[in-house]
Design an enzyme around this catalytic site. Structure first.
Site, PDB file in Angstrom:
ATOM      1  N   THR A 191      -4.233   2.098   4.202  1.00 55.39           N
ATOM      2  CA  THR A 191      -4.783   2.841   3.072  1.00 55.39           C
ATOM      3  C   THR A 191      -5.478   4.101   3.554  1.00 55.39           C
ATOM      4  O   THR A 191      -6.121   4.074   4.601  1.00 55.39           O
ATOM      5  CB  THR A 191      -5.862   1.948   2.400  1.00 55.39           C
ATOM      6  OG1 THR A 191      -5.233   0.769   1.945  1.00 55.39           O
ATOM      7  CG2 THR A 191      -6.575   2.650   1.271  1.00 55.39           C
ATOM      8  N   VAL A 220      -2.687  -6.667  -6.845  1.00 55.31           N
ATOM      9  CA  VAL A 220      -3.505  -5.455  -6.761  1.00 55.31           C
ATOM     10  C   VAL A 220      -4.561  -5.703  -5.687  1.00 55.31           C
ATOM     11  O   VAL A 220      -5.148  -6.789  -5.627  1.00 55.31           O
ATOM     12  CB  VAL A 220      -4.170  -5.155  -8.132  1.00 55.31           C
ATOM     13  CG1 VAL A 220      -5.218  -4.058  -8.007  1.00 55.31           C
ATOM     14  CG2 VAL A 220      -3.104  -4.758  -9.158  1.00 55.31           C
ATOM     15  N   GLY A 243      -7.620  -2.011   5.020  1.00 58.61           N
ATOM     16  CA  GLY A 243      -7.325  -3.333   5.571  1.00 58.61           C
ATOM     17  C   GLY A 243      -6.991  -4.328   4.488  1.00 58.61           C
ATOM     18  O   GLY A 243      -6.602  -3.956   3.373  1.00 58.61           O
TER      19      GLY A 243
HETATM   20  N1  GLY Z   1      -6.611  -2.172   1.358  1.00 57.74           N
HETATM   21  C1  GLY Z   1      -5.396  -2.026   0.736  1.00 57.74           C
HETATM   22  C2  GLY Z   1      -4.857  -3.244   0.155  1.00 57.74           C
HETATM   23  O1  GLY Z   1      -5.221  -4.338   0.557  1.00 57.74           O
HETATM   24  O2  GLY Z   1      -4.035  -3.159  -0.720  1.00 57.74           O
END
Ligand code: GLY
Length: 332
Positions: A191, A220, A243
Site C-alpha cells: 500500500t 476490504v 501491511g
Molecule cells: N494494507 C492493505 C490491505 O491490507 O489491504
C-alpha cells in the site's frame, strides 16, 4: 533531532522463528528511551515503500510552492495509482481471487475532514474519488457499486484496471492454489500511505491500495478505514499503515499512533508502541508485516514495523531518500 538519550536494551528470547527463509529473533521489551528518527524545519512528505520516491517528488513540488498538503498527498499517490508497474496500487494492481481489481482509498486533512472509497472497481484514481466523497457529500465512505456510480457521475472514466501481466499471473496463481490462504506474502501488499506537512503547518494524509493480492472477493482492508490505514489530527500529527490490514483494523493502528503522539510520544516511539500492541494482542503476528509511519506537527517523523525490510520515502529541505524502519523482529 531530539537530544533525548538513546539506550536500547534487547531482551532476546531463546530460539528463533523462521519466516520466509529468514531467521528472526524476537525483540523483547520496549526500551524506555527513544529518539525521534528525523525532523524537518519546513514542509515534509513521507510515504511508504520505495514507490514513495516518485510520489514524494510530485507532492513536494506542491509543498515547495506553498500549496496545501491535501493537494500534495492527492497528487502524490496518484503516481503509483496510475503506474501499471506498481502491482499493489491502482491500475495494474493484483486482482482478488476472482480476478477482479478492487481498490480501497482514503484521504484526510488537518480540519479532520475525511473521505473514503472501498471495493471500487474500474476507476484508476480512487484517491480522487475519496476526496470528492469528502468534499461533495455529507458522508465519509462510499463502497462498491455506489462508489462507482458516484465516480462516474462526477466525470471519472470507467477503465480496465487488470493488465495482461496481472491477468496471466492470476491465472497461474489460480491453477496452483488449492484454497485461499490468508497468510500474506510480505511482497504483495505494498500500500502507499502518504502523510505531509505544508509550509503553513497543515497536515494531510492519503492511503490507497489494491489490497492483499488474491484476497477473497469482497474483502476490504485497513487502507480506506479512517483510524486504521490513516489518521490525521491537525493539532497533533498524522500516521498511516501498510501491511496486513486485518491486524491494523483490529488495533485501529493509525488512530492509536496519533493518540500516543497526543500523549507525548515521539513519532517513532508511537509507531513502535502500536506495533507492540499488535504483538501483544494478535497471536500469529509473526506471519505478517505491518509498517507504520508518523509525522507530528513539529515536523518530526519516524516509523516502525514487524518484519525487517520495511522502508519509507522522505522528502524535505534537509533530506531526500529512503529510511529503513526499525523492526520488532530482528534478522539474525
Ligand atoms: N494494507 C492493505 C490491505 O491490507 O489491504
Amino acid at each position: 533531532m531530539s537530544n533525548m538519550p538513546f539506550s536500547r536494551r534487547l531482551f532476546l528470547k531463546k530460539g528463533a522463528v523462521t519466516f520466509t527463509g529468514l531467521a528472526l529473533l524476537k525483540q523483547g521489551i520496549a526500551s524506555p528511551f527513544f529518539t525521534v528518527k528525523g525532523s524537518a524545519s519546513g514542509p515534509v512528505v513521507l510515504s511508504t515503500w520505495n514507490h514513495g520516491l516518485p510520489a514524494n517528488e510530485v507532492a513536494w513540488a506542491i509543498l515547495k510552492s506553498g500549496g496545501h498538503s491535501l493537494d500534495a498527498v492527492e497528487a502524490g499517490v496518484r503516481i503509483p495509482e496510475g503506474d501499471p508497474n506498481i502491482i499493489t496500487v491502482g491500475y495494474g494492481g493484483i486482482p482478488d481471487a476472482s480476478g477482479k481489481v478492487t481498490l480501497d482509498a482514503c484521504i484526510m486533512d488537518e480540519k479532520g475532514r475525511a473521505g473514503s472509497v472501498t471495493y471500487l472497481q474500474h476507476i484508476k484514481h480512487p484517491i480522487s474519488v475519496a476526496r470528492l466523497v469528502m468534499e461533495k457529500t455529507p458522508h465519509v465512505m462510499l463502497s462498491g457499486k455506489g462508489a462507482l456510480k458516484f465516480a462516474l457521475q462526477n466525470g471519472f472514466k470507467k477503465e480496465k484496471l487488470l493488465t495482461q501481466e496481472r491477468k496471466a499471473a492470476w491465472k497461474k496463481w489460480k491453477k496452483e492454489q488449492k484454497e485461499f490462504s490468508p497468510i500474506i506474502n510480505i511482497e504483495n501488499h505494498d500500500t502507499i500511505g502518504m502523510i505531509a506537512l505544508d509550509a503553513e503547518r497543515r497536515l494531510s494524509g492519503a492511503c490507497t491500495t489494491s489490497g492483499m493480492g488474491y484476497k477473497l472477493h469482497g474483502r476490504v482492508g485497513d487502507s480506506p478505514v479512517i483510524g486504521a490505514g490513516l489518521f490525521v489530527d491537525g493539532e497533533i500529527g498524522a500516521a498511516t499503515a501498510t501491511g496486513s490490514g486485518e491486524l491494523v483494523m483490529k488495533t485501529l493502528g493509525s488512530f492509536l499512533v496519533v493518540e500516543l503522539m497526543r500523549n507525548g510520544m515521539a513519532p517513532d516511539e508511537a509507531c513502535k508502541t502500536a506495533v507492540m500492541r499488535i504483538a501483544k494482542k494478535i497471536p500469529d503476528f509473526e506471519q505478517h508485516q505491518i509498517g507504520y509511519i508518523a509525522l507530528n506537527k513539529n515536523g518530526e517523523y519516524g516509523g516502525f514495523c514487524i518484519q525487517p525490510g520495511f522502508d519509507y520515502a522522505v522528502k524535505s529541505e534537509e533530506f531526500t531518500g529512503m529510511v529503513e524502519a526499525e523492526a520488532y523482529l530482528k534478522r539474525l
